[in-house]
Design a protein around this motif. Structure first.
Motif, short mmCIF file in Angstrom:
data_model
loop_
_atom_site.label_atom_id
_atom_site.label_comp_id
_atom_site.label_asym_id
_atom_site.label_seq_id
_atom_site.Cartn_x
_atom_site.Cartn_y
_atom_site.Cartn_z
N LYS A 64 -26.56 125.98 -20.16
CA LYS A 64 -27.00 125.13 -19.05
C LYS A 64 -25.88 125.00 -18.04
CE LYS A 64 -29.89 122.40 -22.23
NZ LYS A 64 -30.11 121.06 -22.83
N GLU A 65 -26.25 124.59 -16.83
CA GLU A 65 -25.26 124.43 -15.78
C GLU A 65 -24.35 123.25 -16.10
OE1 GLU A 65 -25.01 123.85 -10.92
OE2 GLU A 65 -26.95 124.09 -11.91
N TYR A 68 -22.67 120.43 -26.39
CA TYR A 68 -22.50 119.86 -25.05
C TYR A 68 -21.04 119.46 -24.81
CZ TYR A 68 -22.59 116.33 -21.34
OH TYR A 68 -22.32 115.60 -20.20
#
Length: 786
Positions: free
Chosen positions: A535-536, A512
């Motif tokens: 992920k966006e 992340y």
């Protein structure tokens, strides 16, 4: 302060020797840093120094008109986008007349730009919105009727894919009729029992029918002070033959000369058409979506964000992104590779490719002038303005060679009769006339530029864009090849293959923070990390983004200070990290100055990279070197796998430049150095090398702008192929030089000793030129891979 580039159309330039005089003269003008004259397109390009109060344009025009008073000088300037319309000029076969038509059309009221393509016999005119096409057509017809009465003007339909039909045989038939009539009169005068004056009259009539145009051109040029050209030499030789009573030979020589010129013209035109066919990628039309239907328009009329429909079998007219439909596209016109490529929604589509089967709906992302096909055509068409040293040598050689031969002929005509008692003026004048006919250097002046232009065209067909014949010739002398790694020798397609965490961070947390830190970077490694995150990414979660060249990235993510990069970044920020022996690219991550772990990212070597290195060594390359910013472990692994001579890793951008300069110091004066990069972040190194080669990535704007040579397929194996094309071109060029000069040397000797007649003299001029042109065409036989 950078120089300013200027471009001029030299309307009426029809003398290759004069073109070289203009080029040399303009280059010597104060304030001019470089100058190149393209005799084929009648274009002068020069760079002028900015910030100097010098009337450069006025001085240039004055110099040009002192050399060739009839030339009109028109400066070409970039214009804003206006309405454009094209006209087809049926029957146009005179390049000089084409330039005059373009010049006068450009001067019409409301016209901002006019460009004549002599090969396709098409003139494209941009006008302001107030000018109607009917008014423009009427004015253009008036210009053409005055300059070339036999040419018919037809407006090219902008909404219909049609090509005007033309009967090219009209003027050829007229020339053949003149030649035939002259031959009949000559034969009758030679064999019929006639008195002297009737015989002379028939020979003179035949002579004027066959060569009247040559006499007029020669007279016009003499008035302008341009003596040493082919028309003058032929006129002097044949009129001299009449003066010494050799009527049959005078007419026969002019007849043979015109026949040879006719064949030579056919060969040159076929050559130009062959070269043009190699780059026949310009789209004819675009199907623009309007409501529930479509309209067929010119690609120039389509704007960004317009929706176009591309049907099976059609050329892709503009660059865009597919929003609907799947198909296979043929990219061979751009890459030289015939293997179709599958495209689907979301795929980028490049102009110049051909849609094979499905119907595609495409959103246009670039206007036509900025599209891939437009840039490629512009590169190829302008390549001949950058002349190879051999071309410059031949131009200078011709400039001095012809006057020396003319002076020698004058000495040959008058000195022996004065010194040798038994020598007659008639005999030695005849020998001098033979000497004059032989002297014209047309075989070199025509065939050498054609060879280089054909080499550039053949390379483009193989997916190799060479920006000038100077670079094509320089490829022959390459001895050092330096490579970037990522995207050049490797695919540049990265995958995260390992995640190692530390200090209590989880894999998801590490990924992340790394993805957030890399949110704004377009580097392939950054893209691979974001892809692995999957992920966006919310941009407002990332603040204080700072990309540190050669180190990595620093950013604030969710209020936390995050660093993601290599070991240099960790050392620079004084963050303790875990060292490793991984062979992949490693990205270390730290959060609030606490080491969170690292990601291992692997890249694949290109399939043809090893064979490319092997082929380069077979071609005599002394050193193959890889320069990379990646870790030493990764660099050494790739270098060993490919058989490179040396690898220099962990380099910053300025250190790559230093490496190029170091290797540049190793080479001798005549040796060349290539740097091969991806054209995106290697611009300084590409510019520093003797020849910069960029992996074009099927139309990368940065690559096309940055390098001297662009590999459209991203394949390293195209580099040895480019060198082979260069060597083939040089071989053919020198074949023509040796052949032409050798034949002329033999015939000049035979002419001086009275062995060669006018017949042999004309063969040594026109015949040799024709053979040289045909030999030059062999450079187009480039075998591309299926």
């Amino acid at each position: 302060m950078t120089d300013q580039q200027r471009e001029f159309l030299l309307d009426g330039l029809d003398c290759a020797h004069c073109a070289s005089k203009i080029e040399d003269g303009v280059r010597e003008l104060e304030g001019v840093s470089s100058c190149s004259v393209n005799f084929v397109t009648k274009t002068l390009r020069m760079e002028t120094e900015q910030g100097k109060d010098i009337p450069i344009i006025e001085n240039t025009i004055e110099l040009i008109q002192s050399i060739e008073p009839h030339i009109k000088v028109l400066e070409k300037q970039k214009t804003r986008r206006n309405s454009a319309v094209s006209f087809y000029l049926e029957g146009l076969d005179c390049a000089n007349c084409a330039a005059k038509i373009e010049y006068e059309a450009a001067g019409l009221p409301g016209v901002s730009f006019a460009s004549m393509d002599f090969v396709s016999k098409t003139i494209r005119i941009k006008t302001d919105p107030a000018t109607t096409e009917n008014d423009l057509s009427a004015k253009l017809v008036e210009i053409v009727k005055r300059l070339e009465p036999g040419v018919k003007v037809t407006q090219q339909p902008r909404h219909i894919n049609s090509e005007p039909l033309e009967n090219d045989g009209t003027k050829n038939a007229a020339m053949l009729t003149r030649i035939g009539l002259g031959a009949v009169l000559t034969a009758f005068a030679a064999f019929a029992p006639l008195n002297h004056w009737l015989e002379f009259s028939l020979f003179l009539a035949a002579y004027l029918i066959v060569g009247g145009d040559i006499l007029l051109i020669a007279a016009r040029n003499v008035v302008r002070g341009q003596v040493f050209d082919e028309n003058f030499l032929m006129t002097l030789a044949t009129v001299g033959a009449f003066a010494v009573g050799q009527f049959p030979e005078g007419v026969a020589v002019m007849l043979f000369y015109q026949v040879g010129e006719w064949f030579q013209s056919l060969a040159v035109n076929r050559s130009r058409k062959s070269i043009r066919a190699l780059m026949d990628i310009r789209p004819d039309h675009a199907n623009r979506k309007v409501g529930s239907g479509t309209e067929r328009v010119s690609p120039e009329d389509v704007r960004i964000s317009d929706i176009i429909i591309i049907k099976p079998g059609e050329k892709v007219p503009l660059d865009g992104k597919i929003i609907e439909g799947e198909s296979m596209v043929d990219t061979s016109a751009l890459t030289g590779e015939s293997i179709p490529r599958k495209v689907k929604p979301g795929s980028d589509l490049l102009s110049g490719t051909i849609n094979k089967n499905g119907v595609l709906t495409v959103e246009v992302t670039k206007e036509f002038d900025d599209s891939t096909v437009s840039k490629i055509l512009d590169l190829v068409q302008n390549a001949s303005s950058k002349k190879a040293p051999t071309e410059n040598f031949i131009t200078k050689f011709a400039r001095y060679y012809t006057p020396v031969v003319v002076i020698t002929a004058a000495v040959l005509a008058f000195v022996p009769p004065l010194l040798i008692q038994s020598a007659s003026f008639a005999e030695w004048i005849y020998r001098a006339l033979v000497f004059l006919v032989i002297s014209c250097p047309c075989a070199l002046v025509v065939s050498i530029p054609l060879s280089f232009f054909g080499g550039v065209g053949g390379a483009s067909k193989a997916g190799i864009l060479i920006k000038g014949s100077n670079y094509l010739e320089a490829l022959n002398d390459v001895k050092y090849v330096l490579f970037d790694k990522t995207g050049t020798l490797t695919k540049g397609v990265f995958d995260v293959t390992r995640i190692h965490t530390d200090n209590g961070f989880s894999e998801d947390e590490l990924l992340y923070y790394a993805a957030m830190a890399e949110a704004h970077s377009n580097h392939p490694i950054s893209v691979s990390i974001r892809s692995a995150f999957g992920k966006e990414i919310q941009a407002d979660q990332v603040a204080e983004y700072n990309e540190i060249s050669g180190h990595g990235i620093g950013a604030t993510v969710d209020g936390k200070e995050v660093f993601a990069g290599n070991e240099k970044l960790m050392n620079h920020e004084k963050i303790e990290y875990e060292k490793h022996g991984s062979e992949g690219t490693v990205v270390h991550v730290a959060v609030n100055r606490t080491y969170a772990g690292y990601l291992v990212i692997s890249d694949e070597v290109k399939e043809d990279a090893a064979s490319a290195i092997a082929q380069l060594k077979e071609l005599g390359i002394k050193k193959t070197v890889m320069l990379t910013g990646d870790s030493k472990a990764v660099g050494d692994r790739v270098g060993h796998q490919l058989g490179l001579d040396e690898v220099h890793a962990e380099l910053l951008p300025h250190e790559k430049v230093e490496q190029v300069e170091k290797w540049d110091g190793h080479k001798s004066k005549n040796e060349k150095l290539i740097f091969v990069g991806d054209g995106i972040n290697d611009t300084p190194v590409l510019a520093r090398a003797d020849i910069g080669i960029a992996m074009g990535g099927l139309g990368s704007d940065a690559a096309i702008e940055a390098a001297d040579v662009v590999i459209m397929t991203d394949e390293p194996s195209k580099i040895p192929e480019a060198i082979k094309i260069a060597k083939r071109t040089r071989k053919i060029v020198w074949q023509n030089i040796v052949f032409a000069l050798g034949v002329k040397a033999v015939f000049l000797s035979l002419g001086a000793f009275g062995i060669a007649t006018m017949w042999e003299a004309v063969f040594s001029d026109v015949g040799v030129t024709l053979i040289a042109v045909l030999n030059a065409m062999r450079v187009l036989n480039v075998k591309t891979r299926a």
